[in-house]
Design an enzyme around this catalytic site. Sequence first.
Site, PDB file in Angstrom:
ATOM      1  N   CYS A 451      39.382  45.273  45.145  1.00  0.00           N
ATOM      2  CA  CYS A 451      39.669  44.664  43.848  1.00  0.00           C
ATOM      3  C   CYS A 451      38.471  44.792  42.909  1.00  0.00           C
ATOM      4  CB  CYS A 451      40.061  43.202  44.018  1.00  0.00           C
ATOM      5  SG  CYS A 451      38.832  42.212  44.887  1.00  0.00           S
ATOM      6  N   HIS A 903      37.976  37.307  45.180  1.00  0.00           N
ATOM      7  CA  HIS A 903      38.869  38.286  44.575  1.00  0.00           C
ATOM      8  C   HIS A 903      38.468  38.511  43.122  1.00  0.00           C
ATOM      9  CE1 HIS A 903      42.445  40.552  43.731  1.00  0.00           C
ATOM     10  NE2 HIS A 903      42.897  39.673  42.855  1.00  0.00           N
TER      11      HIS A 903
END
Length: 1065
Positions: A451, A903
């Site tokens: 990510c 994330h």
Amino acid sequence: MDKILQGIAASNHPDNVKKFLIQKFATSANKPVNPEVCKSILTISANWILQDETAVLQEMGRVVFQAWAKQNLKIFEEFFHYSYLVNVMSCAVLNPKPTIEFIHDSIRLLRDKTPVCKVIQTRAISLARDCAQLDVCAALCKLMIEFPECIPLGDFGAAYCVTLIQAVSRVEFPNSELALKTRFKDVNAIGTLLFKIWHSDFSNIMPSLREIFTILTRIKRDGDDLPREPSVALGCLAQYVPVEMISLVTKNAASDPSVLDANMTVALSRMIDWLSWPAVKIIDKWIVAFLRSLASVQKFTILINVTVATVEKVFSRLYYPIVRSSALAVLTHMLLSFQHSPEAFHKVVGHLSDLVGFLKKEDSTSSRDCLSRLSELFHCMIYQHAGYPDLYEPVLEAFKDYPKPDNEVIKRKLKSNAWTSQGRMIFSDYSKFGPKSETGKTGLVNLGNTCYMNSVIQALYMGDGFRREVLSYSPLVQQRVMPNIQNVFAFLSNTQRSAYSPSDFLKVSRPPWFEMGAQQDCSEFLKYLLDRLDEEDKENRKYEMSLRRAKEKIQRVKQTQNVAGNSEEGGDDQVVPSYTAQENSEVNVCVEPSTSMSVDGGDMATQGDVSVMMDTVRPSEAEVPSTKDTKISSASAHCQRGILPKSQHDCTSEEASQDTSSSIVEKYFGGKSATITRCLTCNHVSTREESFIDLPLAFPEKSKPNAGSNHDNSCMKGGQGEIEKKDGDENNCTFTEKKDVEDKKDDVSDSQRNTVALEDLIGHFLAPELLEGENQYFCEKCKSLQDAERFLEIRSIPRFLILTLLRFSYDVKLHTRSKLLTDVKYPKILDLPMRGMHRKKDSMLDKLTMHESNTDSESPSLKRRCPSCESGDDLLVNDKSELRNYALSSVIVHSGVSSESGHYYCYARHTTPPPSPSATQTKDTESKADDMDDLPDHWYLFNDSRVSYSTYNSFSNVTKHFSKDTAYVIFYKKIPTSDEKSQAVLNDPPLSRQLMDTVAKDNQLYLQEQELEARTLHLQTSRVAAGASYRQRRFDGDDDDHGPPGSCGGSGTGGFNVPSNRFIF
């Protein structure tokens, strides 16, 4: 009388004389006559009609029969009774059409028609099958249209419809115009009867349509006893089917698993041939409905093959006004839906100029409407398949008098006609092919905790100027990163996939010290990526410059040798060129007695031929940077301030540096700053200018509730802990550390939710520093350590300003990494100061960084304030001339409590000002006037493979609602001036042929993958329905639908085979 009639027929008179005598005989029918004689005359004339082979005698018999039957109705009814008709229709019919016309004329004269109609109901199917001729079936249909009681009922009606359809499928077109008109009338008669039958009993429609579809899908192979190609006259029958049934019928046919692809392809191609049949009203609706139905069940191979094979044929029908409207509707759908490749469009674009000229010359209502619709269609296709100016210039010239549709209109048309937008797509829990985002943007597949990379790519991609520069770049073979990011940008712009897998890009762009499958720092990756792009671009420019110089020197050598040869012939001294050491290092000139060489097609031949060896034109492997040996700027001693040493970016050779123009990275992200140090003793000033690609903004100590005294503000990479795998969930993972440390991380206290303004962090970054005590400055003039004052000044600003918030720190004692959760308020418009300024007392940062009174025990630490601050007096803020306006363009958010887990996701918008901001730019009701800028106010949330709409008001407060989600890397775009706005490029450059071919092939592969999955899923579903059992996969709900974007993981689709269950937040 009957003898006279037979005598006329048997005489040798010419046919015209016989016709005259027969007419005279017919007029005598009103005279009284013996009933037996009348019956005899009716019998003779009927036999002429039913059995004689000569057309003249058949015509004379019809005239006599009708005249005597009308004048003698009672005798006629006794003659034409039930038994007589059964006998006529049971025997072999020699003259089918005259026989049916004879029956038709007779029924008109009968007062009680019921018995005779019953006979026709039962005998019509066998008569139509035995004769199997269009004119016979048409005559029978005309009879039934006038006398509906003759139409077969129930199953006989369905069978009769099938018989009529088979007759129409065998129609051949004659060459004569008169015969052709007769064919048209016969087919229309059959269609009219079918319409009456279908609307009186809907149960007859489906058997009829099944027969049409069977005929269309029939393929004749060698040795098969099958009729010839079905006639295009079948298309005339389609218009009689109720319009509301078209969608249902086409969907059932398209999803029928018993129909092979080859048969479906043939059927659809034959339906397109129906466009040749004139005056067919809704044939275009049938064809378009079939195309949409095939797309809805993802049979893309059929659509591709049919479109490529027939698009030119459809285009050619536009020359014929009678079928132009239908042909244009089909052509429009074909081209607008064929979006994965320009192949179909390019088959017809070359013929457009001729068609436009023909239509303009015709100058009819139909031609003018066609030109207007064609202009809109071809502008849409040029927008979709840009990059072929040689093909499109004649098109634009042909349509120069027609308005170009708005880009938003074009996008809506393309979206609504795309194959992936037709009807019900099989995107269930079983499918790995999700629908594309409603935003039209493409996501990026998470390849296993990537990510950090996906967020950086999307932020760079949304920088319109940088993206366009990359897409128009011409990379060299030895370059690795630049071609791959160019490939990623091309796919993000043109792929039909909902998410693209950047696996190749990850292989070449991942820093060597990044562990595969582990969470990493996106800021560190961004700096490394831009550094690699900068190096490759400069090596490319250096190579081009060296090559150009080498060619110039070769030309000078050739000229010099020619001059030397001429001088030797003239007896003069030979002129020997002289070269510097550097020139000799680039071009070695050796005089050999018998060597020759051709450079760029030019031969060099003299008495002492010259061999030119270009030893250093192309960089050697030692000169090309290796990913294993490359060091990024964040690892240098200047990482704390984000400053890149000039020597790290510039060429070692001063001359090469001057010849090499600015790289793409320098052009868009590169800035220059100056560190100015002033000795407080002698006022001597030293200045050091440096380059930067980002400004790392540190937090003051008072804004770090959990920070220890030994924290390092530099960005740390994570992912070096023990990995613990969760059972039963492949997408979740955890990072195991000391329990007390984890508890401390998860406990987000109120003190951690402090808020600070981005402007104050920038002010803290630019604030003067007092160098005293252990940090004294060595003054070159004083020749000793002295107290000094250090200033930082921004001298050259980049187009895109990257601000990195230094949130991650490392505790040396506990060996843990932590994250500062302070909420940073970043404005939509940023006024960037060019040099340090003092803060106002009431600012949010002053409340966090207020100094306590000085004591003797205070250590002489580094202080970010100047001596004048001791008095407490604030200096004036820089005037407006010292500020540069920037507009927010992208924000990369980190969700989590440590750099080694969590994330990343990204909020971004396009950075090209719209042509008319007042018309396209929207304003939130809660926004102030000074928060508005000239950039489009359409924001997107990029969360790996998911892309959705967002707003500034929503994501600017994300930390307020989700304390672990904090802005980390912020991109600002310099607000352009009025002149720059007028010169702004609004569209991306055309892709290279290689990139376009790559994307087109992948789009076709994607359609085939969808089709294969849809067929597999349909087969599995069919087995379940039949009683077969298979284990069904179970999917959990998507956590991303609730709250902030979901955790980092990876499906690994198309990427590396790495564990996806590594980290969660």
